[in-house]
Design a protein around this motif. Structure first.
Motif, PDB file in Angstrom:
ATOM      1  N   TYR A 107       0.864  -1.186   0.000  1.00 34.56           N
ATOM      2  CA  TYR A 107       0.000   0.000   0.000  1.00 34.56           C
ATOM      3  C   TYR A 107       0.893   1.225   0.000  1.00 34.56           C
ATOM      4  CZ  TYR A 107      -3.432  -3.443   1.480  1.00 34.56           C
ATOM      5  OH  TYR A 107      -4.247  -4.547   1.546  1.00 34.56           O
ATOM      6  N   PHE A 108       0.731   2.032  -1.013  1.00 37.12           N
ATOM      7  CA  PHE A 108       1.541   3.251  -1.081  1.00 37.12           C
ATOM      8  C   PHE A 108       0.710   4.429  -0.574  1.00 37.12           C
ATOM      9  CE2 PHE A 108       3.491   6.903  -3.330  1.00 37.12           C
ATOM     10  CZ  PHE A 108       4.749   6.808  -2.746  1.00 37.12           C
ATOM     11  N   TRP A 109       1.126   4.962   0.559  1.00 31.78           N
ATOM     12  CA  TRP A 109       0.422   6.100   1.165  1.00 31.78           C
ATOM     13  C   TRP A 109       0.975   7.363   0.529  1.00 31.78           C
ATOM     14  CZ3 TRP A 109      -1.618   5.745   6.720  1.00 31.78           C
ATOM     15  CH2 TRP A 109      -1.811   4.408   7.104  1.00 31.78           C
ATOM     16  N   CYS A 110       0.290   7.821  -0.517  1.00 31.19           N
ATOM     17  CA  CYS A 110       0.816   8.958  -1.267  1.00 31.19           C
ATOM     18  C   CYS A 110       0.379  10.258  -0.601  1.00 31.19           C
ATOM     19  CB  CYS A 110       0.315   8.890  -2.711  1.00 31.19           C
ATOM     20  SG  CYS A 110       1.155  10.066  -3.744  1.00 31.19           S
ATOM     21  N   ARG A 111       1.324  10.906   0.078  1.00 31.14           N
ATOM     22  CA  ARG A 111       0.954  12.141   0.797  1.00 31.14           C
ATOM     23  C   ARG A 111       1.408  13.399   0.077  1.00 31.14           C
ATOM     24  NH1 ARG A 111       1.686  11.627   6.376  1.00 31.14           N
ATOM     25  NH2 ARG A 111       1.840  13.841   6.584  1.00 31.14           N
ATOM     26  N   ASN A 112       2.300  13.230  -0.867  1.00 30.90           N
ATOM     27  CA  ASN A 112       2.702  14.365  -1.719  1.00 30.90           C
ATOM     28  C   ASN A 112       2.287  13.990  -3.139  1.00 30.90           C
ATOM     29  OD1 ASN A 112       3.994  15.420   0.596  1.00 30.90           O
ATOM     30  ND2 ASN A 112       5.804  14.198   0.145  1.00 30.90           N
ATOM     31  N   TRP A 113       1.130  14.447  -3.537  1.00 25.64           N
ATOM     32  CA  TRP A 113       0.544  13.962  -4.779  1.00 25.64           C
ATOM     33  C   TRP A 113       1.292  14.490  -5.997  1.00 25.64           C
ATOM     34  CZ3 TRP A 113      -2.483  10.032  -5.467  1.00 25.64           C
ATOM     35  CH2 TRP A 113      -3.077   9.848  -6.711  1.00 25.64           C
ATOM     36  N   PRO A 114       1.779  13.610  -6.856  1.00 32.00           N
ATOM     37  CA  PRO A 114       2.629  14.057  -7.969  1.00 32.00           C
ATOM     38  C   PRO A 114       1.823  14.562  -9.164  1.00 32.00           C
ATOM     39  CG  PRO A 114       2.417  11.669  -8.019  1.00 32.00           C
ATOM     40  CD  PRO A 114       1.620  12.146  -6.837  1.00 32.00           C
ATOM     41  N   GLY A 115       0.543  14.162  -9.282  1.00 27.91           N
ATOM     42  CA  GLY A 115      -0.234  14.507 -10.471  1.00 27.91           C
ATOM     43  C   GLY A 115       0.195  13.649 -11.644  1.00 27.91           C
ATOM     44  N   LYS A 116      -0.760  13.283 -12.494  1.00 30.26           N
ATOM     45  CA  LYS A 116      -0.506  12.598 -13.783  1.00 30.26           C
ATOM     46  C   LYS A 116       0.176  11.233 -13.669  1.00 30.26           C
ATOM     47  CE  LYS A 116       0.278  15.007 -18.058  1.00 30.26           C
ATOM     48  NZ  LYS A 116       1.203  16.030 -18.574  1.00 30.26           N
ATOM     49  N   GLU A 117       1.442  11.234 -13.272  1.00 30.63           N
ATOM     50  CA  GLU A 117       2.199   9.977 -13.238  1.00 30.63           C
ATOM     51  C   GLU A 117       2.968   9.838 -11.932  1.00 30.63           C
ATOM     52  OE1 GLU A 117       3.124   9.131 -17.933  1.00 30.63           O
ATOM     53  OE2 GLU A 117       4.812   9.359 -16.559  1.00 30.63           O
ATOM     54  N   LEU A 118       3.152   8.591 -11.537  1.00 34.85           N
ATOM     55  CA  LEU A 118       3.985   8.331 -10.358  1.00 34.85           C
ATOM     56  C   LEU A 118       4.958   7.208 -10.707  1.00 34.85           C
ATOM     57  CD1 LEU A 118       4.629   8.651  -7.280  1.00 34.85           C
ATOM     58  CD2 LEU A 118       2.927   6.871  -6.871  1.00 34.85           C
ATOM     59  N   GLY A 171      -5.642  14.394   2.245  1.00 33.06           N
ATOM     60  CA  GLY A 171      -4.705  14.456   1.125  1.00 33.06           C
ATOM     61  C   GLY A 171      -3.715  13.306   1.151  1.00 33.06           C
ATOM     62  N   ILE A 172      -4.141  12.197   1.695  1.00 37.03           N
ATOM     63  CA  ILE A 172      -3.302  10.991   1.679  1.00 37.03           C
ATOM     64  C   ILE A 172      -4.096   9.898   0.963  1.00 37.03           C
ATOM     65  CG2 ILE A 172      -2.077   9.248   3.038  1.00 37.03           C
ATOM     66  CD1 ILE A 172      -1.759  11.332   5.267  1.00 37.03           C
ATOM     67  N   THR A 173      -3.703   9.629  -0.270  1.00 33.36           N
ATOM     68  CA  THR A 173      -4.400   8.639  -1.086  1.00 33.36           C
ATOM     69  C   THR A 173      -3.599   7.347  -1.078  1.00 33.36           C
ATOM     70  OG1 THR A 173      -5.371  10.331  -2.506  1.00 33.36           O
ATOM     71  CG2 THR A 173      -5.199   8.106  -3.429  1.00 33.36           C
ATOM     72  N   VAL A 174      -4.275   6.255  -0.784  1.00 30.12           N
ATOM     73  CA  VAL A 174      -3.561   4.978  -0.752  1.00 30.12           C
ATOM     74  C   VAL A 174      -3.712   4.258  -2.085  1.00 30.12           C
ATOM     75  CG1 VAL A 174      -3.342   2.733   0.376  1.00 30.12           C
ATOM     76  CG2 VAL A 174      -3.890   4.761   1.746  1.00 30.12           C
ATOM     77  N   LEU A 175      -2.585   3.923  -2.671  1.00 26.29           N
ATOM     78  CA  LEU A 175      -2.571   3.161  -3.923  1.00 26.29           C
ATOM     79  C   LEU A 175      -2.219   1.725  -3.581  1.00 26.29           C
ATOM     80  CD1 LEU A 175      -0.557   5.782  -6.018  1.00 26.29           C
ATOM     81  CD2 LEU A 175      -3.049   5.593  -5.734  1.00 26.29           C
ATOM     82  N   LYS A 176      -3.025   0.832  -4.105  1.00 20.91           N
ATOM     83  CA  LYS A 176      -2.869  -0.583  -3.754  1.00 20.91           C
ATOM     84  C   LYS A 176      -2.159  -1.302  -4.895  1.00 20.91           C
ATOM     85  CE  LYS A 176      -5.733  -4.538  -2.467  1.00 20.91           C
ATOM     86  NZ  LYS A 176      -7.097  -4.992  -2.129  1.00 20.91           N
ATOM     87  N   LEU A 177      -1.045  -1.895  -4.582  1.00 17.50           N
ATOM     88  CA  LEU A 177      -0.266  -2.580  -5.620  1.00 17.50           C
ATOM     89  C   LEU A 177      -0.195  -4.078  -5.297  1.00 17.50           C
ATOM     90  CD1 LEU A 177       2.737  -0.099  -6.125  1.00 17.50           C
ATOM     91  CD2 LEU A 177       0.456  -0.010  -7.108  1.00 17.50           C
ATOM     92  N   ASP A 178      -0.827  -4.876  -6.153  1.00 16.23           N
ATOM     93  CA  ASP A 178      -0.803  -6.331  -5.958  1.00 16.23           C
ATOM     94  C   ASP A 178       0.299  -6.940  -6.818  1.00 16.23           C
ATOM     95  OD1 ASP A 178      -3.126  -6.645  -4.214  1.00 16.23           O
ATOM     96  OD2 ASP A 178      -4.255  -5.889  -5.940  1.00 16.23           O
ATOM     97  N   PHE A 179       1.214  -7.608  -6.155  1.00 18.77           N
ATOM     98  CA  PHE A 179       2.357  -8.199  -6.862  1.00 18.77           C
ATOM     99  C   PHE A 179       2.181  -9.716  -7.014  1.00 18.77           C
ATOM    100  CE2 PHE A 179       3.964  -4.182  -5.389  1.00 18.77           C
ATOM    101  CZ  PHE A 179       4.815  -3.763  -6.407  1.00 18.77           C
ATOM    102  N   ALA A 180       3.014 -10.296  -7.865  1.00 18.69           N
ATOM    103  CA  ALA A 180       2.938 -11.741  -8.100  1.00 18.69           C
ATOM    104  C   ALA A 180       3.467 -12.521  -6.902  1.00 18.69           C
ATOM    105  CB  ALA A 180       3.723 -12.097  -9.361  1.00 18.69           C
ATOM    106  N   SER A 181       4.355 -11.904  -6.162  1.00 15.91           N
ATOM    107  CA  SER A 181       4.857 -12.519  -4.926  1.00 15.91           C
ATOM    108  C   SER A 181       5.215 -11.385  -3.974  1.00 15.91           C
ATOM    109  CB  SER A 181       6.080 -13.393  -5.227  1.00 15.91           C
ATOM    110  OG  SER A 181       7.066 -12.606  -5.856  1.00 15.91           O
ATOM    111  N   ARG A 182       5.743 -11.703  -2.801  1.00 14.05           N
ATOM    112  CA  ARG A 182       6.102 -10.668  -1.843  1.00 14.05           C
ATOM    113  C   ARG A 182       7.016  -9.632  -2.506  1.00 14.05           C
ATOM    114  NH1 ARG A 182       7.021 -10.897   3.788  1.00 14.05           N
ATOM    115  NH2 ARG A 182       5.137 -12.135   3.735  1.00 14.05           N
ATOM    116  N   PRO A 183       6.581  -8.355  -2.582  1.00 12.08           N
ATOM    117  CA  PRO A 183       7.360  -7.367  -3.346  1.00 12.08           C
ATOM    118  C   PRO A 183       8.723  -7.062  -2.720  1.00 12.08           C
ATOM    119  CG  PRO A 183       5.591  -6.308  -2.109  1.00 12.08           C
ATOM    120  CD  PRO A 183       5.384  -7.779  -1.962  1.00 12.08           C
TER     121      PRO A 183
END
Ligand code: GLC
Length: 414
Positions: free
Chosen positions: A335-346, A391-403
């Motif tokens: 889970y990426f707790w994005c607190r400094n929002w980059p806009g467009k791309e990360l 202003g803290i958006t959580v991005l959920k990243l599911d990986f194929a195995s433990r990242p």
């Protein structure tokens, strides 16, 4: 004998502590006579107030009806799962109806058992129950003398063990015993800590105990900072909300919602807990500044709790700090707790694991991404952070195995 007992509690520690690890977030409550002065819970010591003067506060203390219900309701709303209340702070005033001393809430100003009200409020709101108990005692005649006088030490230990026995006997199931400041005796043997805790465990077989009676017991207690303990060792960071544990209206550096969420992220990423304090006013009401902040934290947690509660893995050695935010980790999901929002791309560098899916935790909408040997780029992000609470958006990243993310300090692309 005591070694045998210790081994048993070591063996069932994992089972006893499961709920606590999953809970992650608790409310600390510092309430006592000192609230009436509003100058920190150490006021008696720091201002050298004579005992005879301080004692008068025991009769002038008139809390309103059942304030503990307000604390418990707020804790629940904030997404906290347990509470720890000061049953006796260093000042020596007992908040429960004790036979060990008349210096207690039932016999003096409040005229009732404030610990019982607290316990009932926790139960009403479905919160686990913790008792803070200060070993150090500025009021008891043997509280300091016990260091130099053997008979005084015996009397003081009988008093202390009597208090702990009552707290563990008279209120039904108690979940946490939270000792504090073991001044002035210099060893656990002198405190009879093993014996005292064995007694508590006899009465409360599932109780979990902190490390402040000079024995490690179940969990460590970093104070006013977050420190991930070594693997295998549980920990809980205890934090003031405004720099003072006890009610202190002139201490105005209140932690913001973003700061509290940052603390939670930091704790969760190290499998630790956060115990955030409120210092109620003398009548028991919660300081005004704490209320909206905790409500907002709770609102955010209601939506993003998946990144906080339950069994988390340590991010140390797995995931790296990033300029736009930080991580928590649950199995194959980061889970990426994005607190400094980059806009467009990360862009997230250094991933050695295949990303299967990226999405917003709130709402679940998928995010387009590209992954190359050394970078993941999330695409098509909105201009502003979708989270309107903090202003803290959580991005959920599911990986194929433990990242696994490897960045190091240099810029070498292998
Ligand atoms: C310290 C302080 C005390 C406070 C406690 C909370 O030990 O002496 O006032 O209750 O920390 O962790």
């Amino acid at each position: 004998m005591s070694e045998q007992i210790a081994t048993k509690w070591d063996r069932n520690r994992e089972r006893r502590m499961r709920w606590w690890h999953d809970a992650r977030f608790g409310m600390f409550v510092h309430w006592g006579l000192y609230a009436q002065l509003g100058r920190h819970e150490w006021v008696m010591n720091r201002e050298r107030i004579p005992i005879a003067d301080y004692e008068k506060l025991a009769d002038t203390w008139k809390p309103k009806r059942r304030p503990a219900r307000e604390w418990a309701a707020l804790a629940k709303k904030a997404g906290m799962k347990y509470m720890v209340m000061t049953t006796k702070h260093h000042e020596g005033f007992c908040l429960w109806d004790t036979a060990q001393t008349d210096y207690n809430a039932a016999k003096r100003g409040p005229g009732r058992d404030l610990v019982r009200e607290y316990v009932e409020a926790c139960r009403e709101f479905g919160l686990r129950i913790g008792f803070y108990y200060s070993l150090m005692d500025w009021h008891h005649p043997d509280g300091a003398r016990c260091a130099k006088d053997e008979a005084a030490r015996r009397r003081f230990l009988d008093f202390t063990q009597g208090c702990v026995r009552e707290l563990c006997s008279n209120y039904g199931k108690i979940d946490i015993l939270w000792y504090d400041v073991s001044w002035p005796l210099k060893s656990p043997e002198l405190w009879e800590s093993a014996k005292m805790t064995a007694m508590a465990r006899q009465l409360q077989p599932n109780i979990i105990v902190n490390n402040r009676a000079q024995l490690p017991e179940d969990f460590g207690t970093p104070e006013e900072h977050v420190q991930h303990a070594e693997k295998g060792r549980a920990w809980e960071a205890c934090m003031t909300f405004n720099g003072s544990w006890g009610y202190m209206p002139c201490a105005t550096d209140w932690r913001s919602v973003r700061e509290v969420l940052g603390l939670l992220q930091n704790c969760a990423s190290g499998q630790g807990n956060l115990l955030l304090n409120i210092g109620p006013k003398p009548d028991g009401s919660v300081p005004d500044e704490a209320v909206p902040r905790l409500a907002a934290v709770g609102k955010w947690l209601k939506q993003n709790g998946e990144a906080v509660y339950g069994h988390m893995n340590r991010t140390g050695g797995q995931l790296e700090w990033m300029p736009c935010g930080q991580w928590t980790l649950k199995g194959k999901t980061a889970y990426f707790w994005c607190r400094n929002w980059p806009g467009k791309e990360l862009a997230l560098g250094g991933f050695k694991t295949r990303l299967v899916k990226a999405s917003y935790l709130v709402g679940g909408k998928p995010i387009a991404f590209e992954q190359t040997s050394n970078r993941i780029v999330l695409k098509g992000l909105p201009k502003a952070s979708p989270d309107k609470i903090a202003g803290i958006t959580v991005l959920k990243l599911d990986f194929a195995s433990r990242p696994k993310q490897v960045l190091g300090a240099g810029c070498v692309v292998l």
